[in-house]
Every structure is written in C-alpha cells, then in structure tokens.
Design a protein around this motif. Structure first.
Motif, PDB file in Angstrom:
ATOM      1  N   PRO A  58     -12.604-114.560  26.502  1.00  8.34           N
ATOM      2  CA  PRO A  58     -14.059-113.639  26.129  1.00  8.34           C
ATOM      3  C   PRO A  58     -14.851-114.335  25.044  1.00  8.34           C
ATOM      4  O   PRO A  58     -16.218-114.414  25.081  1.00  8.34           O
ATOM      5  CB  PRO A  58     -13.689-112.248  25.770  1.00  8.34           C
ATOM      6  CG  PRO A  58     -12.134-112.234  25.318  1.00  8.34           C
ATOM      7  CD  PRO A  58     -11.624-113.483  25.822  1.00  8.34           C
ATOM      8  N   LEU A  59     -14.210-114.897  23.882  1.00 11.58           N
ATOM      9  CA  LEU A  59     -14.950-115.308  22.765  1.00 11.58           C
ATOM     10  C   LEU A  59     -15.602-116.526  23.157  1.00 11.58           C
ATOM     11  O   LEU A  59     -16.729-116.689  22.620  1.00 11.58           O
ATOM     12  CB  LEU A  59     -13.754-115.673  21.363  1.00 11.58           C
ATOM     13  CG  LEU A  59     -13.280-114.284  21.017  1.00 11.58           C
ATOM     14  CD1 LEU A  59     -12.401-114.532  19.967  1.00 11.58           C
ATOM     15  CD2 LEU A  59     -14.256-113.131  20.583  1.00 11.58           C
ATOM     16  N   HIS A  60     -15.113-117.539  24.038  1.00  6.32           N
ATOM     17  CA  HIS A  60     -15.797-118.678  24.323  1.00  6.32           C
ATOM     18  C   HIS A  60     -16.944-118.457  25.256  1.00  6.32           C
ATOM     19  O   HIS A  60     -18.021-119.063  25.056  1.00  6.32           O
ATOM     20  CB  HIS A  60     -14.678-119.560  25.278  1.00  6.32           C
ATOM     21  CG  HIS A  60     -15.334-120.833  25.693  1.00  6.32           C
ATOM     22  ND1 HIS A  60     -15.668-121.991  24.853  1.00  6.32           N
ATOM     23  CD2 HIS A  60     -15.773-121.166  27.119  1.00  6.32           C
ATOM     24  CE1 HIS A  60     -16.256-122.775  25.699  1.00  6.32           C
ATOM     25  NE2 HIS A  60     -16.244-122.373  26.776  1.00  6.32           N
ATOM     26  N   LEU A  61     -16.779-117.244  26.156  1.00  7.35           N
ATOM     27  CA  LEU A  61     -17.841-116.963  27.079  1.00  7.35           C
ATOM     28  C   LEU A  61     -19.072-116.460  26.149  1.00  7.35           C
ATOM     29  O   LEU A  61     -20.264-116.661  26.396  1.00  7.35           O
ATOM     30  CB  LEU A  61     -17.384-115.702  27.978  1.00  7.35           C
ATOM     31  CG  LEU A  61     -16.471-116.308  29.184  1.00  7.35           C
ATOM     32  CD1 LEU A  61     -16.092-115.254  29.968  1.00  7.35           C
ATOM     33  CD2 LEU A  61     -17.255-117.385  29.926  1.00  7.35           C
ATOM     34  N   LEU A  62     -18.944-115.675  25.153  1.00  7.68           N
ATOM     35  CA  LEU A  62     -20.000-115.187  24.210  1.00  7.68           C
ATOM     36  C   LEU A  62     -20.480-116.073  23.453  1.00  7.68           C
ATOM     37  O   LEU A  62     -21.805-116.266  23.217  1.00  7.68           O
ATOM     38  CB  LEU A  62     -19.112-113.774  23.179  1.00  7.68           C
ATOM     39  CG  LEU A  62     -20.136-113.090  22.397  1.00  7.68           C
ATOM     40  CD1 LEU A  62     -21.179-112.311  23.216  1.00  7.68           C
ATOM     41  CD2 LEU A  62     -19.357-112.227  21.537  1.00  7.68           C
ATOM     42  N   ALA A  63     -19.704-117.158  23.083  1.00  4.21           N
ATOM     43  CA  ALA A  63     -20.308-118.151  22.134  1.00  4.21           C
ATOM     44  C   ALA A  63     -21.259-119.041  22.976  1.00  4.21           C
ATOM     45  O   ALA A  63     -22.200-119.308  22.345  1.00  4.21           O
ATOM     46  CB  ALA A  63     -19.250-118.944  21.609  1.00  4.21           C
ATOM     47  N   GLN A  64     -20.737-119.220  24.231  1.00  3.09           N
ATOM     48  CA  GLN A  64     -21.626-119.807  25.070  1.00  3.09           C
ATOM     49  C   GLN A  64     -22.863-119.350  25.533  1.00  3.09           C
ATOM     50  O   GLN A  64     -23.933-119.767  25.665  1.00  3.09           O
ATOM     51  CB  GLN A  64     -20.748-120.245  26.483  1.00  3.09           C
ATOM     52  CG  GLN A  64     -21.407-121.121  27.494  1.00  3.09           C
ATOM     53  CD  GLN A  64     -20.623-121.733  28.651  1.00  3.09           C
ATOM     54  OE1 GLN A  64     -19.439-120.845  28.775  1.00  3.09           O
ATOM     55  NE2 GLN A  64     -21.066-122.335  29.630  1.00  3.09           N
ATOM     56  N   TRP A  65     -22.884-118.072  25.902  1.00  6.92           N
ATOM     57  CA  TRP A  65     -23.962-117.086  26.134  1.00  6.92           C
ATOM     58  C   TRP A  65     -25.099-117.345  25.144  1.00  6.92           C
ATOM     59  O   TRP A  65     -26.216-117.475  25.153  1.00  6.92           O
ATOM     60  CB  TRP A  65     -23.622-115.952  26.493  1.00  6.92           C
ATOM     61  CG  TRP A  65     -24.740-115.065  26.841  1.00  6.92           C
ATOM     62  CD1 TRP A  65     -25.371-115.109  28.061  1.00  6.92           C
ATOM     63  CD2 TRP A  65     -25.211-113.916  25.937  1.00  6.92           C
ATOM     64  NE1 TRP A  65     -26.605-114.003  27.975  1.00  6.92           N
ATOM     65  CE2 TRP A  65     -26.353-113.434  26.678  1.00  6.92           C
ATOM     66  CE3 TRP A  65     -25.035-113.318  24.541  1.00  6.92           C
ATOM     67  CZ2 TRP A  65     -27.267-112.286  26.249  1.00  6.92           C
ATOM     68  CZ3 TRP A  65     -25.961-112.544  24.110  1.00  6.92           C
ATOM     69  CH2 TRP A  65     -26.887-111.907  24.929  1.00  6.92           C
ATOM     70  N   LEU A  66     -24.493-117.131  23.734  1.00  5.51           N
ATOM     71  CA  LEU A  66     -25.412-117.104  22.695  1.00  5.51           C
ATOM     72  C   LEU A  66     -26.047-118.467  22.309  1.00  5.51           C
ATOM     73  O   LEU A  66     -27.182-118.298  22.005  1.00  5.51           O
ATOM     74  CB  LEU A  66     -24.605-116.599  21.370  1.00  5.51           C
ATOM     75  CG  LEU A  66     -24.033-114.988  21.408  1.00  5.51           C
ATOM     76  CD1 LEU A  66     -23.414-114.757  20.053  1.00  5.51           C
ATOM     77  CD2 LEU A  66     -25.498-114.270  21.354  1.00  5.51           C
ATOM     78  N   GLY A  67     -25.366-119.260  22.415  1.00  6.24           N
ATOM     79  CA  GLY A  67     -25.754-120.766  22.368  1.00  6.24           C
ATOM     80  C   GLY A  67     -26.844-120.836  23.323  1.00  6.24           C
ATOM     81  O   GLY A  67     -28.044-121.612  23.127  1.00  6.24           O
ATOM     82  N   GLY A  68     -26.908-120.490  24.558  1.00  8.15           N
ATOM     83  CA  GLY A  68     -27.789-120.738  25.601  1.00  8.15           C
ATOM     84  C   GLY A  68     -29.071-119.888  25.244  1.00  8.15           C
ATOM     85  O   GLY A  68     -30.122-120.373  25.279  1.00  8.15           O
ATOM     86  N   LEU A  69     -28.695-118.673  24.958  1.00  5.99           N
ATOM     87  CA  LEU A  69     -29.886-117.802  24.368  1.00  5.99           C
ATOM     88  C   LEU A  69     -30.911-118.494  23.416  1.00  5.99           C
ATOM     89  O   LEU A  69     -31.883-118.191  23.277  1.00  5.99           O
ATOM     90  CB  LEU A  69     -29.364-116.586  23.789  1.00  5.99           C
ATOM     91  CG  LEU A  69     -30.160-115.324  23.870  1.00  5.99           C
ATOM     92  CD1 LEU A  69     -30.782-115.012  25.404  1.00  5.99           C
ATOM     93  CD2 LEU A  69     -29.715-113.942  23.395  1.00  5.99           C
ATOM     94  N   LEU A  70     -30.121-119.035  22.274  1.00 13.20           N
ATOM     95  CA  LEU A  70     -30.928-119.674  21.264  1.00 13.20           C
ATOM     96  C   LEU A  70     -32.046-120.751  21.890  1.00 13.20           C
ATOM     97  O   LEU A  70     -33.190-121.149  21.366  1.00 13.20           O
ATOM     98  CB  LEU A  70     -30.207-120.392  20.266  1.00 13.20           C
ATOM     99  CG  LEU A  70     -29.236-119.342  19.539  1.00 13.20           C
ATOM    100  CD1 LEU A  70     -28.341-120.351  18.406  1.00 13.20           C
ATOM    101  CD2 LEU A  70     -30.183-118.542  18.675  1.00 13.20           C
ATOM    102  N   HIS A  71     -31.586-121.516  23.079  1.00  8.65           N
ATOM    103  CA  HIS A  71     -32.421-122.511  23.869  1.00  8.65           C
ATOM    104  C   HIS A  71     -33.124-121.731  24.713  1.00  8.65           C
ATOM    105  O   HIS A  71     -33.925-122.443  25.768  1.00  8.65           O
ATOM    106  CB  HIS A  71     -31.818-123.665  24.206  1.00  8.65           C
ATOM    107  CG  HIS A  71     -30.938-124.204  23.196  1.00  8.65           C
ATOM    108  ND1 HIS A  71     -29.497-123.962  22.648  1.00  8.65           N
ATOM    109  CD2 HIS A  71     -31.390-125.406  22.640  1.00  8.65           C
ATOM    110  CE1 HIS A  71     -29.304-124.675  21.784  1.00  8.65           C
ATOM    111  NE2 HIS A  71     -30.170-125.546  21.518  1.00  8.65           N
ATOM    112  N   GLY A  72     -33.427-120.210  24.942  1.00  7.73           N
ATOM    113  CA  GLY A  72     -34.364-119.881  25.944  1.00  7.73           C
ATOM    114  C   GLY A  72     -33.449-119.661  27.345  1.00  7.73           C
ATOM    115  O   GLY A  72     -34.172-119.624  28.460  1.00  7.73           O
ATOM    116  N   ASP A  73     -31.933-119.853  27.222  1.00 11.08           N
ATOM    117  CA  ASP A  73     -31.313-119.806  28.500  1.00 11.08           C
ATOM    118  C   ASP A  73     -30.147-118.714  28.457  1.00 11.08           C
ATOM    119  O   ASP A  73     -29.451-118.862  27.742  1.00 11.08           O
ATOM    120  CB  ASP A  73     -30.735-121.231  28.985  1.00 11.08           C
ATOM    121  CG  ASP A  73     -29.909-121.260  30.059  1.00 11.08           C
ATOM    122  OD1 ASP A  73     -30.339-120.283  31.087  1.00 11.08           O
ATOM    123  OD2 ASP A  73     -29.086-122.124  30.275  1.00 11.08           O
TER     124      ASP A  73
END
Length: 604
Positions: A58-73
């Motif tokens: 879950p931590l990898h999924l959360l970091a991936q989602w937050l990283g994409g959110l910073l770029h508008g994705d």
C-alpha cells in the motif's frame, strides 16, 4: 495550516490503506466490481495484482498516487480503467449544483421557521421566550431518503408535475433540492429561533423600539446579529450536502460526488476514492474560510473590540404538558407493541392495511409493524442516547479549544458518513458497537462548531470584559460566565439531532456494518419497507411517525434546557431616593430617552 495539512495527509493515507485494514483481497473486490459473474481463479487474481501493482504494497501505491497528483494526474480507475480527474470533476459539478439548490431551500425553510419570532420580536411582543413549535422538529427528524421517496413517488410519478429520475436540466434539480434542503433548513431554523429572542432584548433593539424604527429594519438587524453564530454550521451543512447526499442521489439517479465516492469505497477503487475525498476536504477548507470571512464582515469589529452584548438569556422551562403528551404517546406505542412477536411470519397477511389485529398493518413478510417498532425502540433509543451524550461531551470539550478543533471539524465533516463507517469498520472490526462508534466519530463536529462559535462571541461581550477587569481569573470566567451562556443552546442543538443519530445508527446496520436483518431497528424498518411505499404506505409512515414523534419530544424537552441557577448573595436594600432630578434644559435630550440607535458593529 500545518495541523490541517497533517490531518488531510492522515485521512488520505487511511483511505489508501482501507483494503488492507479491512483484511480483504483488493484484487478479489476489484474483480467482483468489474464482473460479478467471473470466476475468481488464482491466475485471474494474480493478473489483476500485477496490473494494479498490488504486490508492491500500500505504501508504494500511495506514493505513486501522490507523485502523479503533483503533476495533475490522479491515475486511472481500477474498475472502469478511465481517467479519474474528469470523472471526479463532473461528479463534483453535479453535487455543487445540487448543493446550491438545497442551500436556497434550506435558507427559505429556516426563514419560514423563524417568521413568527421575527414578527413578534420586532414589534416587542415576544414575551418571556421565543415561540417555537414542534413542526420544524418533526421535519428535521424525517430522514432525507424518506422525503426523497415521497416526493419522487407522489409529485414525480403519480401527479407528474416534475421529473423524478435523471439529471438533465434545472427541472430535475427541484425535487432532490427539496429533499435535502427541507430537513437541513428545519435544523438551522430551530437554531436561529433559539438566538433571536436574546437579540431582540439587546439595548440597541430596545432603543430602536423606543425611537419608532420600523419593525422590518429591527428584524433585519436582529438577523444580522444572529447569523454569524450560525455561519460555521451552515458551512458544515454545505459540505455535508455535497458529499453526504448518497441516498438522495441514488433515488433520483444523480451522478454526484457522494454516490461516486460510496461506489468507489464499496469497490475499493482507491484512485477514485482518494481523489473524491481530497476534493471534499478542499471544499471543506474553502467553505470554512468563507464562513470566517462572513463572520468578520458582519461583526468583526465588535469581536475585536469586545463590544458585543451576550445572546445568552435565562429561559423559563418549556411547557411540560406538551412534552408529557409526546412522551405518553411514544410510551403507549412501545407498551402496546412489546407483548407482540416482532419476528412472527405470516405469508397470508402480507402488506395488510391497519386493523384491530394489526393496528399499524403488516410488512412485506407479514410481520406486525407495531411489534417491530416497539421492540426496535429499545435498542435504537438506548444507543442513540448514549451516542448523543458522548457527542455532546466531546463537542463541548473540543469546542472550547477552537484552534485544535477547527481544522479537525473541517476534515471530519468532509468524509461522507458511509466512508467514515467503512474506515471505522476496517480499524475496529465489525460488531454490535461498530455503528455507534462510526456515528460518534462524526456526530460531535456540529456541536463543537456551535460551541466554538458561541464561545467566540461570548468572549467579546461587554460584561465579560468588565468581569475580567475586576480581577476574575480564567477558570472563574469559564465556570460562571462562559459555560452558562454556551451550554444551554448546545444541549438543545444536541437534542434536536437525536432522531438523526438514531436513524444513522440503524442505516449503518442495514448496510451490513452492524445489526443485521431481521433486527427491528427503525432505520431498517424504513429501508426494508421503502420499495412498498406506493402499495403499503403505512409500512413506511408508521416508523417515520415514530421517528417524528421522537423529534417532537426531543425539541419540546430541549425548550427549557438550562443550567441550574447559582446561589447569589443577598443584595443590599436599595438606597433612599435622593433629591429630584432637575428638568432638562431646552435643547438637551431627556436623560431617560435614548438618543442614538446603534448596532453592535456600529458601536465597535
């Protein structure tokens, strides 16, 4: 800001961990959401895990989602494999439009509830306390989905006056806006009606009456004086109407954000669920900021300079005859229904009309409705009273610390109730007390907001400034001045929300998060009999009437809620009258006649 950001991060992380907290296989849940008929073979589940990256944790999924959110994705949906941001934006637009219509209905309803108090108060004929009927309490006690079902079936289907299904234009917004705005407006109207009598008793209102100011002008100024105390709660209603109107959106088939978030939580579609919750948290922060700006605009100078008068005025107890009548009616229903068997099935007596054998009729399985209402009252009312007491205590304690509770209230209020129940179930597990814990997690927030708002205005009053100048310490002010002014209206507010808490408890049980059928809880009765409202309206109206009776009893009992009077030291006898006061010189106003008319803001 740091406290608010930390709470938002904790909420988003908790949602990201929801599948693992619930001890379920996310791949299996996603497969059922995609295709319920497909066999969950091991190779199929393994392919879904590889596609979604569930094997990384879950931590990898959360970091991936937050990283994409910073770029508008915000990623792609796990169920529909579509972009998340367009779907969330479209749902948010529909919810905001529905919320705007519901707010208009709520404001009009609150104005109608307070109309008599405004009219009598402006003409100085209010009496000892504001006249508050029980009609608004009955309306506030009715569940939103029941109001929506009645409006859809009667006005939309039978009379065909308005469309009852879909979301295609302004006409489709009227019925759901009424279903959401009427109960919310009744609650706001009761809270406003509780403050108005004290506003009409302030010196500026007395001066206005003495100078012959038109009653309409006095009423407008009284509203301006009381509205700042309700703006934070209005903000809570706005956010709650946006994300918490799941049942109304389901009934009217509205593609709103609450419905989207609930479906995503049930399907464990984490990208959609996290993005929708983040949008609600951002909306809650924006609404709270607008509420603070509105309070500052209306009475900001008076709050800064301590030039307000207290809205607290000791009220005599409400007439006990009305409360006794409601209590006897509710007790009679319970007493007559307890000897009956609430689980006895009779398939030959399905959906029978009320008769001597079944005074409230029967449901779709032939069970006696009166028996189910009576037996359900024991658990529903007992648990609701316990949760209301806990919410009142928590709300008052946190309301005394507004810097701590303000961001916490905004974050908690942004979470839809069903999502909060799923989070509590995932952390604490499913059990008989899970619904009570889930409701208690969110039930304290409006009471804390009400406490903080009243406390802020009470601290800016003239008499508190004078008491502090005489050497009174913080504990003395809190015990003898602040709490006696804040607790009575907050207690009345808590009692007004008692029927809603009882319904929320039973509704969570119906969703499988607590008591299961055939439990005779009142919310289960409403939900189970809702599909038969056209064929057997008594099966729905009977539990709804019991809930409305509980609301009427709560509001009449709350009418005289006040703290016990403190013992005062005997006052010295009045001094002997001195020489007569000389008459006023020509051109000078008489000392007993008010010469200026000022509102609290003008005084500041």
């Amino acid at each position: 800001m740091l406290w608010r950001a930390g709470l938002t991060a904790a909420l988003v992380c908790a949602i990201g961990l929801l599948p693992w907290l619930a001890h379920t296989d996310p791949a299996l849940t996603v497969l059922k959401a995609r295709s319920a008929e497909r066999t969950p073979a091991p190779e199929t589940l393994r392919a879904i895990r590889d596609q979604l990256g569930l094997g990384d944790g879950p931590l990898h999924l959360l970091a991936q989602w937050l990283g994409g959110l910073l770029h508008g994705d915000a990623g792609r949906s796990w169920v529909s494999d579509t972009e998340v941001l367009p779907a969330v934006a479209q749902a948010l637009g529909a919810s905001l439009l529905l919320m705007a219509g519901a707010v208009v209905v709520a404001v009009l309803t609150a104005t109608a509830v307070c109309a008599r108090t405004l009219r009598l108060g402006a003409r100085r004929r209010l009496g000892a306390r504001g006249p508050g009927g029980t009609g608004s309490a009955v309306l506030a006690a009715l569940p939103e989905f029941l109001v929506a079902s009645v409006l859809a079936s009667v006005i939309g289907v039978q009379l065909e006056w308005l469309p009852a299904l879909g979301w295609y234009g302004p006409q489709w917004m009227i019925l759901p806006a009424l279903a959401l705005g009427l109960p919310a407006g009744a609650v706001l109207g009761r809270m406003l009606d509780d403050l108005l009598p004290a506003a009409f008793a302030e010196p500026w209102a007395l001066a206005a009456a003495a100078r012959g100011v038109p009653p309409k002008s006095v009423a407008r100024q009284a509203l301006r004086r009381c509205v700042p105390g309700l703006l934070p709660n209005l903000g809570l209603f706005v956010v709650g109407l946006t994300g918490g109107s799941v049942a109304v959106e389901q009934i009217f088939d509205i593609p709103g954000l609450g419905r989207l978030t609930l479906r995503a939580s049930l399907a464990q579609d984490l990208p959609v669920l996290q993005s929708g919750t983040l949008a609600l948290v951002a909306l809650a922060a924006l609404v709270a900021l607008l509420a603070r700006l509105g309070v500052r605009r209306l009475i900001g100078p008076a709050l800064r300079d301590g030039a307000l008068h207290s809205l607290h005025r000791p009220t005599p107890p409400a007439p006990r005859v009305v409360s006794l009548v409601y209590l006897l009616l509710l007790a009679a229903v319970i007493a007559f229904g307890l000897p009956r068997d609430p689980l006895a099935l009779d398939t030959t007596a399905r959906l029978q009309t009320p008769s001597a054998a079944h005074p409230f009729g029967t449901d779709a399985l032939g069970r006696d409705v009166l028996a189910r209402i009576a037996h359900g009252a024991l658990t529903t009312l007992g648990t609701a009273l316990a949760v209301s007491a806990a919410a009142l205590l928590t709300g008052v304690l946190l309301g005394l610390l507004p810097r701590l509770s303000g961001p916490l209230v905004d974050t908690v209020n942004a979470v839809p109730p069903m999502l909060a129940a799923l989070l509590v179930t995932g952390i604490a597990g499913s059990g008989p007390w899970t619904p009570a814990l889930a409701v208690a997690v969110v039930a304290w927030s409006p009471l804390a907001t009400h406490t903080a708002s009243l406390l802020r205005q009470e601290r800016a009053t003239l008499h508190l400034t004078a008491t502090r100048a005489l050497g009174a310490g913080p504990w003395y002010l809190l015990r003898h001045e602040l709490l006696p002014a804040v607790l009575p209206p907050v207690v009345r507010h808590a009692l007004l929300r008692l029927p809603g808490i009882a319904l929320s408890l039973a509704a969570l049980g119906f969703l499988g998060l607590g008591a299961q059928p055939p439990s005779p809880e009142w919310g289960l009765l409403l939900a189970e009999n809702q599909p038969y409202v056209e064929r057997a309206p008594w099966a729905v109206l009977a539990p709804a009437a019991a809930l409305a009776l509980l609301g009427a009893l709560a509001v009449t009992a709350a009418g005289g809620a006040r703290l016990p009077r403190r013992r005062r030291t005997p006052t010295p006898p009045p001094a002997k009258p001195g020489p007569a006061q000389p008459p006023a010189t020509p051109g000078q106003p008489h000392p007993a006649r008010p010469v200026a008319l000022t509102t609290p803001t003008d005084t500041a």
